[in-house]
Design a protein around this motif. Structure first.
Motif, mmCIF file in Angstrom:
data_model
loop_
_atom_site.group_PDB
_atom_site.id
_atom_site.type_symbol
_atom_site.label_atom_id
_atom_site.label_comp_id
_atom_site.label_asym_id
_atom_site.label_seq_id
_atom_site.Cartn_x
_atom_site.Cartn_y
_atom_site.Cartn_z
ATOM 1 N N LYS A 45 -2.495 -8.738 3.421
ATOM 2 C CA LYS A 45 -3.409 -7.705 2.914
ATOM 3 C C LYS A 45 -3.111 -6.346 3.559
ATOM 4 C CE LYS A 45 -7.740 -7.907 4.199
ATOM 5 N NZ LYS A 45 -9.158 -8.364 4.299
ATOM 6 N N ALA A 46 -2.863 -6.352 4.854
ATOM 7 C CA ALA A 46 -2.585 -5.101 5.559
ATOM 8 C C ALA A 46 -1.272 -4.480 5.087
ATOM 9 C CB ALA A 46 -2.548 -5.353 7.064
ATOM 10 N N PHE A 47 -0.264 -5.305 4.857
ATOM 11 C CA PHE A 47 1.023 -4.777 4.396
ATOM 12 C C PHE A 47 0.926 -4.280 2.958
ATOM 13 C CE2 PHE A 47 5.455 -5.558 2.758
ATOM 14 C CZ PHE A 47 6.037 -4.491 3.427
ATOM 15 N N ASP A 48 0.250 -5.029 2.104
ATOM 16 C CA ASP A 48 0.099 -4.611 0.715
ATOM 17 C C ASP A 48 -0.638 -3.276 0.607
ATOM 18 O OD1 ASP A 48 1.382 -6.921 -0.016
ATOM 19 O OD2 ASP A 48 -0.395 -7.928 -0.818
ATOM 20 N N ALA A 49 -1.528 -3.013 1.576
ATOM 21 C CA ALA A 49 -2.293 -1.766 1.559
ATOM 22 C C ALA A 49 -1.404 -0.538 1.773
ATOM 23 C CB ALA A 49 -3.391 -1.802 2.623
ATOM 24 N N THR A 50 -0.182 -0.734 2.231
ATOM 25 C CA THR A 50 0.746 0.391 2.425
ATOM 26 C C THR A 50 1.485 0.746 1.145
ATOM 27 O OG1 THR A 50 2.667 -0.977 3.039
ATOM 28 C CG2 THR A 50 1.114 -0.377 4.799
ATOM 29 N N GLY A 51 1.269 -0.034 0.080
ATOM 30 C CA GLY A 51 1.986 0.198 -1.164
ATOM 31 C C GLY A 51 3.171 -0.707 -1.349
ATOM 32 N N ASN A 52 3.519 -1.429 -0.313
ATOM 33 C CA ASN A 52 4.578 -2.426 -0.397
ATOM 34 C C ASN A 52 3.963 -3.760 -0.805
ATOM 35 O OD1 ASN A 52 7.080 -0.966 0.776
ATOM 36 N ND2 ASN A 52 5.451 -0.512 2.249
ATOM 37 N N LYS A 53 4.786 -4.790 -0.904
ATOM 38 C CA LYS A 53 4.263 -6.090 -1.314
ATOM 39 C C LYS A 53 4.811 -7.189 -0.415
ATOM 40 C CE LYS A 53 3.761 -9.309 -5.204
ATOM 41 N NZ LYS A 53 2.325 -9.506 -4.902
ATOM 42 N N TRP A 54 3.900 -7.986 0.140
ATOM 43 C CA TRP A 54 4.228 -9.175 0.922
ATOM 44 C C TRP A 54 4.518 -10.315 -0.053
ATOM 45 C CZ3 TRP A 54 3.270 -10.473 6.380
ATOM 46 C CH2 TRP A 54 3.293 -11.827 6.663
ATOM 47 N N VAL A 55 5.728 -10.834 -0.045
ATOM 48 C CA VAL A 55 6.107 -11.985 -0.860
ATOM 49 C C VAL A 55 6.100 -13.200 0.051
ATOM 50 C CG1 VAL A 55 7.862 -13.030 -2.331
ATOM 51 C CG2 VAL A 55 7.508 -10.534 -2.368
ATOM 52 N N LEU A 322 1.305 -4.799 14.260
ATOM 53 C CA LEU A 322 0.767 -4.482 15.581
ATOM 54 C C LEU A 322 -0.311 -3.402 15.545
ATOM 55 C CD1 LEU A 322 3.737 -4.678 18.113
ATOM 56 C CD2 LEU A 322 1.715 -6.104 17.956
ATOM 57 N N SER A 323 -0.749 -2.994 14.368
ATOM 58 C CA SER A 323 -1.840 -2.024 14.323
ATOM 59 C C SER A 323 -3.104 -2.673 14.883
ATOM 60 C CB SER A 323 -2.084 -1.552 12.890
ATOM 61 O OG SER A 323 -2.719 -2.568 12.136
ATOM 62 N N PRO A 324 -3.978 -1.925 15.528
ATOM 63 C CA PRO A 324 -5.201 -2.506 16.094
ATOM 64 C C PRO A 324 -6.034 -3.258 15.068
ATOM 65 C CG PRO A 324 -4.880 -0.278 16.927
ATOM 66 C CD PRO A 324 -3.857 -0.486 15.851
ATOM 67 N N GLU A 325 -6.144 -2.698 13.877
ATOM 68 C CA GLU A 325 -6.976 -3.326 12.843
ATOM 69 C C GLU A 325 -6.413 -4.688 12.436
ATOM 70 O OE1 GLU A 325 -7.552 0.747 13.370
ATOM 71 O OE2 GLU A 325 -5.698 -0.190 12.642
ATOM 72 N N THR A 326 -5.100 -4.748 12.242
ATOM 73 C CA THR A 326 -4.484 -6.007 11.852
ATOM 74 C C THR A 326 -4.569 -7.027 12.969
ATOM 75 O OG1 THR A 326 -2.927 -4.766 10.466
ATOM 76 C CG2 THR A 326 -2.404 -7.065 10.900
ATOM 77 N N GLN A 327 -4.374 -6.576 14.198
ATOM 78 C CA GLN A 327 -4.459 -7.484 15.335
ATOM 79 C C GLN A 327 -5.834 -8.153 15.432
ATOM 80 O OE1 GLN A 327 -2.309 -8.263 18.527
ATOM 81 N NE2 GLN A 327 -1.174 -8.409 16.616
ATOM 82 N N VAL A 328 -6.874 -7.389 15.187
ATOM 83 C CA VAL A 328 -8.228 -7.953 15.227
ATOM 84 C C VAL A 328 -8.431 -8.943 14.092
ATOM 85 C CG1 VAL A 328 -10.675 -7.426 14.932
ATOM 86 C CG2 VAL A 328 -9.277 -6.003 16.431
ATOM 87 N N ALA A 329 -8.160 -8.507 12.869
ATOM 88 C CA ALA A 329 -8.420 -9.353 11.700
ATOM 89 C C ALA A 329 -7.601 -10.637 11.735
ATOM 90 C CB ALA A 329 -8.119 -8.566 10.427
ATOM 91 N N PHE A 330 -6.337 -10.518 12.078
ATOM 92 C CA PHE A 330 -5.445 -11.685 12.092
ATOM 93 C C PHE A 330 -5.831 -12.679 13.179
ATOM 94 C CE2 PHE A 330 -1.642 -13.546 14.131
ATOM 95 C CZ PHE A 330 -1.225 -14.395 13.115
ATOM 96 N N ASN A 331 -6.024 -12.207 14.404
ATOM 97 C CA ASN A 331 -6.256 -13.129 15.507
ATOM 98 C C ASN A 331 -7.626 -13.788 15.475
ATOM 99 O OD1 ASN A 331 -3.829 -13.226 17.380
ATOM 100 N ND2 ASN A 331 -4.043 -11.025 17.079
#
Length: 409
Positions: A45-55, A322-331
């Protein structure tokens, strides 16, 4: 550090890195259980939010199943864009062969050296002065997960240490429970053994055997006590006829088993099942003994690609992970501890808080995967698998263990 509530942290307007042009990146991993799938969805979700796509390139089975497939693709000229490995030396040969790209510029721009804790995580990603991976979590093996309901059904108190757990075995069996849930895979049995080495043998024994490769200690009296405990574990695990670790965790969740020695990723399964730490289940760090955790866990490596767009998107993915937001949500979903020391985890449950307290005290050791080569790890896994599936005596198993440590690299 400015402390904010988790809700505020996740709701904050954050500018994530955006690639010049969107790219689809295949990411391979072996996270397929319920808790793992929920966690990896946060990365996607965090990567897709950048406009790219996680496959998503999930590979069913354990890391032992997935890693050969990943390595074969990379060496065979069909690399994915990013791939999971555990902290340690699993990708060492790929890096040395020039098949992985370094992340020096991203790490410098994002000040990873200043925020990643402990520093050994970055050291494990470094070869010949260059950084090759993104550590995304700290997973510690040193936990005993207990079903409060199973012990209530058996009429005994929830144990506070390994010895009490062993002593409760007969009562659990009488109540129709499997005392110790254990999947029938060598890496799970080997993980239990390492728990016993550190939890019962202590820090010095653990480091001298796995770090210094001291074969005399490996064959000595202190380790003999650990192998005796391993024999107790084999007795307790009879009747645990499941294959995968999450199936063993499910036995604890349902109250069919008293406990499971497994890494903190088991927390994700308890959360998906709606169970509450301290109420429905109990966690004992260090098996209730030595209060240390090891820096096991997961890191992502990025194969060298010729496609310029995908190469730029790889850098975006590294930053996002490694963004703070992703680190919180993921862990929070994964049950692991964040690698950043500057994030707020007020929403952590009782078990995660125990891990955070140990981390704060600095009681952190390198994992066996960081201290041993993949070949040695495989040999030790095979030994543990044989021990749990045969009548191999603890004494004979210890003698063979000492020989493996003597030749370990």
């Amino acid at each position: 550090m400015i402390r904010r509530s988790l809700a505020a942290l996740l709701a904050a307007s954050v500018v994530l890195p955006v690639a010049a042009r969107a790219a689809d990146l295949e990411v391979t991993h072996w996270w397929t259980s319920g808790g793992e799938a929920a966690a990896v969805a946060e990365l996607a979700k965090a990567f897709d939010a950048t406009g790219n796509k996680w496959v998503d390139g999930a590979i069913a089975g354990s890391g032992d199943t997935a890693r050969p497939i990943m390595v074969s693709r990379i060496t065979g000229g069909d690399p994915m864009a990013a791939t999971q490995f555990n902290h340690g030396r699993q990708a060492e040969e790929l890096v040395a062969s020039g098949l992985m790209r370094n992340l020096d510029e991203v790490a410098a721009a994002e000040n990873w050296k200043d925020v990643i804790n402990p520093p050994s995580l970055l050291e494990g990603c470094t070869l010949d002065g260059h950084l090759y991976c993104v550590p995304v979590n700290i997973h510690s093996w040193e936990w005993l997960w207990l079903s409060n309901q199973a012990f209530a059904d058996a009429g005994v108190a929830v144990p506070t240490n390994w010895d009490e757990f062993v002593a409760a075995g007969p009562a659990l069996e009488k109540a129709g429970k499997v005392p110790l849930a254990l999947g029938q895979q060598g890496w799970q049995m080997s993980g239990l053994f390492k728990d016993l080495v550190l939890g019962l043998g202590g820090k010095d024994l653990y480091l001298k055997v796995y770090g210094d490769k001291d074969s005399d200690l490996a064959g000595g009296a202190d380790m003999a006590k650990v192998f005796k405990a391993l024999g107790d574990a084999r007795t307790l695990a009879k009747g645990s006829n499941v294959q995968n670790w999450n199936e063993a965790t499910a036995m604890v969740i349902s109250g069919k088993a008293g406990g499971q020695a497994m890494g903190d990723w088991a927390q994700g399964e308890f959360q998906v099942a709606g169970q509450v730490a301290g109420k429905d289940y109990t966690c004992l760090a260090g098996l209730g003994g030595a209060q240390y955790i090891t820096t096991g866990g997961d890191a992502f490596y990025f194969p060298a690609l010729e496609d310029e767009e995908k190469s730029k998107a790889q850098e975006v993915l590294a930053e996002v992970m490694l963004s703070p937001e992703t680190q919180v949500a993921f862990n929070l979903k994964k049950g692991s501890l964040p690698v950043r020391g500057d994030v707020n985890l007020e929403a952590a449950n009782d078990c995660m808080k125990k891990g955070l307290a140990i981390l704060k005290e600095g009681n952190v050791l390198k994992s066996a995967d960081e201290l041993l080569s993949p070949d040695t790890t495989t040999q030790l896994n095979d030994l543990m698998s044989e021990f749990f599936s045969t009548e191999l005596t603890p004494e004979d198993a210890q003698a063979r263990f000492a020989e493996l440590i003597a030749s370990a690299d």
